[in-house]
Structures are given as C-alpha cells and as structure tokens.
Design a protein around this motif. Structure first.
Motif, PDB file in Angstrom:
ATOM      1  N   VAL A 117      64.655  44.960 152.359  1.00  0.00           N
ATOM      2  CA  VAL A 117      64.698  46.108 151.440  1.00  0.00           C
ATOM      3  C   VAL A 117      65.158  47.251 152.191  1.00  0.00           C
ATOM      4  CG1 VAL A 117      63.667  47.843 150.027  1.00  0.00           C
ATOM      5  CG2 VAL A 117      63.378  45.243 149.741  1.00  0.00           C
ATOM      6  N   SER A 120      68.952  49.038 152.242  1.00  0.00           N
ATOM      7  CA  SER A 120      68.948  50.587 151.898  1.00  0.00           C
ATOM      8  C   SER A 120      69.762  51.228 152.716  1.00  0.00           C
ATOM      9  CB  SER A 120      67.410  51.052 151.930  1.00  0.00           C
ATOM     10  OG  SER A 120      66.964  51.286 153.250  1.00  0.00           O
ATOM     11  N   TRP A 178      65.976  53.367 145.608  1.00  0.00           N
ATOM     12  CA  TRP A 178      65.735  52.333 146.798  1.00  0.00           C
ATOM     13  C   TRP A 178      64.427  52.744 146.895  1.00  0.00           C
ATOM     14  CZ3 TRP A 178      66.817  47.729 148.059  1.00  0.00           C
ATOM     15  CH2 TRP A 178      68.312  47.236 147.676  1.00  0.00           C
ATOM     16  N   ILE A 202      62.134  50.825 145.034  1.00  0.00           N
ATOM     17  CA  ILE A 202      62.285  49.493 145.195  1.00  0.00           C
ATOM     18  C   ILE A 202      61.299  48.961 146.350  1.00  0.00           C
ATOM     19  CG2 ILE A 202      63.879  47.545 146.055  1.00  0.00           C
ATOM     20  CD1 ILE A 202      65.801  48.743 144.513  1.00  0.00           C
ATOM     21  N   ALA A 203      61.759  49.931 147.440  1.00  0.00           N
ATOM     22  CA  ALA A 203      60.801  49.760 148.663  1.00  0.00           C
ATOM     23  C   ALA A 203      59.236  49.861 148.299  1.00  0.00           C
ATOM     24  CB  ALA A 203      61.257  50.775 149.689  1.00  0.00           C
ATOM     25  N   ALA A 214      57.876  46.688 146.803  1.00  0.00           N
ATOM     26  CA  ALA A 214      57.779  45.722 147.611  1.00  0.00           C
ATOM     27  C   ALA A 214      56.686  45.774 148.603  1.00  0.00           C
ATOM     28  CB  ALA A 214      59.248  45.647 148.700  1.00  0.00           C
TER      29      ALA A 214
END
Length: 488
Positions: free
Chosen positions: A92, A96, A381, A384-385, A388
């Motif tokens: 990820v 990015s 992102w 998203i990070a 994750a």
C-alpha cells in the motif's frame, strides 16, 4: 492434546493465535530477549542515529539492531497470515508513493519507503517478543525504565549529575542537542533535565510511553493510583506539557480496554468508564492551566514556536495539503516538495510570529507524525493505509485496534518522524499491551466463572474451559525466568 486444542481455541476470538500465550518452553523469553528489549527501548529513548551517507540515516540504531535480532529469534512465530498482512501494508505504501504528485521526487520517497519498511519491521519484531513474554517480566521492564528515567532526572537536578549527563550527550550526539536552557528558565523557572537524551522532550515522551505501557499490562489492583503518582512525580522531576498526555492516555485505556468484558465491548461498562475518563479529561485541562501558566500564555499569545511547529503548524499544513493533493498527499518524506507551500501557510497564520526564524531543513517544519500521515499520504491513500494496518492488527490478534490508533494519535502530538522507529514502536507497543491486558482479563474472568458456576454463553464457555491452563503457562514462564535469575 485436548488442552492444547482448547488453549488454541481460547484465543480464537482475538482473531489470531499469533498473540496467544506461549505453549511451550521454546517460546518463552530468555535473558537475551529481555536484554534486547532493553536495548530497543534505549534506542527509542536516545534516538541515537548513525548517518550511513548524506541521504541515508540509520535512525535509532540501537533499536534497529535489537529489532533485527528479535525478528530472527521470533521468526518461527510469524504466521503466513501475519506475513501476508505485512506485505500488503508495505505494498500500500509503495503504491502511494507512485501515485504522489511530481515523479521527480520518487527517489526521495523511495528512501522514505525504505526507512518506513525498516521501522515497521523492527516494531513488529518488538510486538512478537513482548506478546510472547509473561506479564510480570514486561511490567518489570517498563516500570523499571520509567523509574530509572525519573531517578536520573532527580539526580541531574538535585545531586549534581548534570555535568556527567551533558558530557555523555556531547559524545553521543553530533547534532540536534537541545541548548535552549534560557527558554526553560523563562517557562519553567529551571533547566529541564535531559538525562543522556538529546532533548528534554525525548525524556518526557519516553517516560510517558513506558509508564503507560506498564499501566495497561499490570494486574496490580492499585496500579491506577501509582500511575497518577508517577505522573505527578514526573511533572516535578521533568516539567513539560508532554507529561499531561499521560492523563489523556487514560481515555483510550478506559474506553477500549477496561470497558471490555469476556473479550467483547460492554456498553454498560462503557457508560460507567466514560464517566471516569471524563474526570481525567477535566484534570488534564485544569493541570494544564495551573502547572504551566506561563507556557499556556505564550501559546495563546502566539509566542511559542515549539508548540506551533509540533501541533498548530502541522495541523494547518495537513488541512491545506489534503485540499491540494487529496489522492496521495506529498508522498513519503515529501517535505522538500511542499516546503514553499508549508512556509506560506505558516507565515499567513495568526499563530505564527514574524520574529521567528524559518527552520531548516524542511523536515523540521513538520514535527507531528499523526499529521504527517495525512500530509504524506493524502485523504484517499491515508485511509487505505490506516485500513490496511487496522486489518493487519486484527490478524495479529490485537483485541482493539481503535485503542492502538488513539494512543498513537495522542503521543503523535509530541513526536515527529513518521518513517522512524519511534512512530511505529508506539503503535506496536500499544498493540502488544492490549494483547497482554486482554489475556490477563480472560484469565481472571475464567477463574471467577469457575468459582461462581456455569458460564452464561457457549462462546464464553469454550474460552473459559481452558484458561486455568493458560494461567499455568504464564506462571511456568515466570517461575522459569526466576530460576534463570537465580542461576538454577
């Protein structure tokens, strides 16, 4: 055989067996593991950095060396699911930096990704080691470190230890040594102790972190009272607003860990605990006004550059960067890319004083790893990070990722270097503390249920049926460590 299967199932509701109590002698911590944990914590405290080249640092070198050795020693405890989670998280971050604006800064962002990989890896190694240790050992280590820092600061202030500390600091650190003692005398009416650290903020930050980890893991009935006492002693020995974060840290502990019952969040307990958490929040505000009135006046009058560069400035910059680059932000370690924009934001802020000198290099403009997460990754992102990492923590068996993130965010107001080991050590130590705390609560509830009668639910019954064995495993680990210390 039935015990082993039951013990395995007892921790299934955590999401993974990786964080379960050790089931055999080969998983127990030896004296070398304890020594490596101490070396790791010393690396976080000193932040001793070796400059490999002009552009490649080796931050917190003692922590890095200890982390790599711990990772090798714990390699057999890394499950395929956990390893896959690590790869996904790093992937990820890799995507990015490719998505970030201006590909010309890709080499610098790649350098940041390498540092981030190193920091996450050694933090994960620390997590593995701590979660496979007995609570008695870990509480002893962290409380011991806190007391050493506290006593060292008192010796520096009242026993003439400062010349020795300063001599060691000049030997260890080629740059970044705190020398603004006149400012300390103005704000705190004394020179704050450094006790071998590069600056006073490192002392208060690590003292807060280590003491809080002890609080979460300890099973002592009066631990909260001692925690408050240690907070007060810390404010006396090493004055600074960072120690007030110790009171804020009570909130996630109460809300996300203490309020859990039978491994699940209990809303009845949550309501009761919220009242206690509010008391600590009020205490935070009152103490901030009464203990540091001069510092608070400087902050409100826009005359505190340290607070601006650590808290106010990064928040302002994050808001502007998220608007300008919502997809992927400035990219990892992308300060040079946005330096001009950040300086412009700062000088236009009412909280910024034109008398202050713009700091160099650009990395010193943003000293707050919480806001750096959003500045580096942007809105898309960034989420998203965070998602994750949250899923990975669940795979690792962490009972409350929300607790970890809230602790991480609170302490992020006093520390920078998002790609450095300290940032990720905070998250993984919070995760390990949550695992050990939950393990102890399950054991205690199992004993109570056995004493009172039949468990109420089938799920809880399957968990409880083997917890006496879990207690024996932890007791055996403690006795084994005690025999080793006695030489037998």
């Amino acid at each position: 055989m039935s015990y082993v299967l039951g013990h395995h199932h007892a921790y299934a509701h955590f999401g993974s067996t990786e964080a379960a109590a050790p089931a055999g002698g080969h998983s127990r911590l030896e004296w070398l593991d304890a020594a490596l944990i101490c070396l790791f914590l010393s690396g976080l405290y000193t932040n001793y950095t070796i400059q490999i080249s002009s552009s490649v640092p080796f931050p917190s070198a003692p922590a890095g060396v200890a982390g790599m050795i711990l990772l090798w020693r714990r390699r057999d405890q890394i499950t395929p699911a956990a390893f896959s989670g690590l790869i996904v998280v790093l992937l990820v971050y890799l995507i990015s930096i490719v998505c970030a604006t201006n590909i010309g800064f890709l080499s610098r962002r790649t350098n940041g990704l390498i540092q981030l990989t190193y920091s996450i890896t050694v933090g994960y190694a620390l997590f593995l080691t701590v979660t496979h240790a007995s609570r008695r050992l870990i509480t002893g280590l962290f409380l011991g470190f806190s007391l050493v820092i506290l006593i060292g600061c008192l010796l520096e202030d009242y026993a003439g230890f400062r010349p020795i500390s300063d001599a060691v600091r000049k030997f260890l650190y080629s740059r970044g040594i705190y020398e603004n003692d006149l400012r300390d005398q103005l704000l705190y009416h004394r020179v704050r102790p450094k006790f071998f650290a590069s600056e006073p903020s490192s002392v208060t930050f690590c003292y807060s972190l280590f003491t809080f980890v002890w609080l979460v893991i300890s099973r002592w009935r009066w631990k909260l009272v001692l925690y408050v006492v240690l907070t007060g002693l810390g404010m006396f020995a090493m004055p600074g607003p960072t120690l007030l974060l110790m009171l804020l840290l009570i909130l996630p502990y109460m809300l996300f860990l203490v309020s859990r019952q039978s491994g699940q969040l209990s809303f009845g307990r949550l309501l009761q605990i919220t009242c206690v958490a509010v008391i600590f929040l009020v205490a935070f505000v009152v103490l901030a006004k009464s203990l540091f009135p001069t510092r608070l006046d400087h902050v409100t009058a826009g005359n505190d550059p340290s607070f601006f560069y650590r808290v106010q400035g990064p928040a302002l910059a994050a808001g502007d960067i998220l608007t300008s680059y919502p997809l992927a932000g400035a990219g990892l370690t992308g300060e040079p890319f946005i330096e001009g924009q950040v300086v412009d934001i700062y000088v236009r802020s009412p909280a910024y004083s034109p008398r202050w000198q713009i700091v160099k290099p650009a990395t010193e403009l943003l000293i707050n790893y919480f806001w750096l997460h959003w500045i580096y990754l942007g809105l898309i992102w960034g989420f998203i990070a965070a998602g994750a990492v949250t899923i990975w923590l669940s795979v690792l068996g962490v009972p409350s990722p929300a607790f970890c993130w809230m602790v991480w965010a609170i302490l992020g107001q006093a520390s920078g270097a998002y790609v450095g080991p300290t940032c990720w050590a905070v998250l993984f130590l919070a995760a390990a503390a949550a695992v050990l705390h939950q393990r102890g609560r399950v054991v205690d509830q199992a004993s109570m249920t056995t004493a009172v009668g039949r468990p109420r639910s089938r799920r809880f019954r399957s968990t409880v049926a083997v917890e006496d064995g879990s207690r024996e495993v932890e007791r055996a680990a403690d006795e084994d460590a005690h025999r080793r210390r006695l030489g037998g």
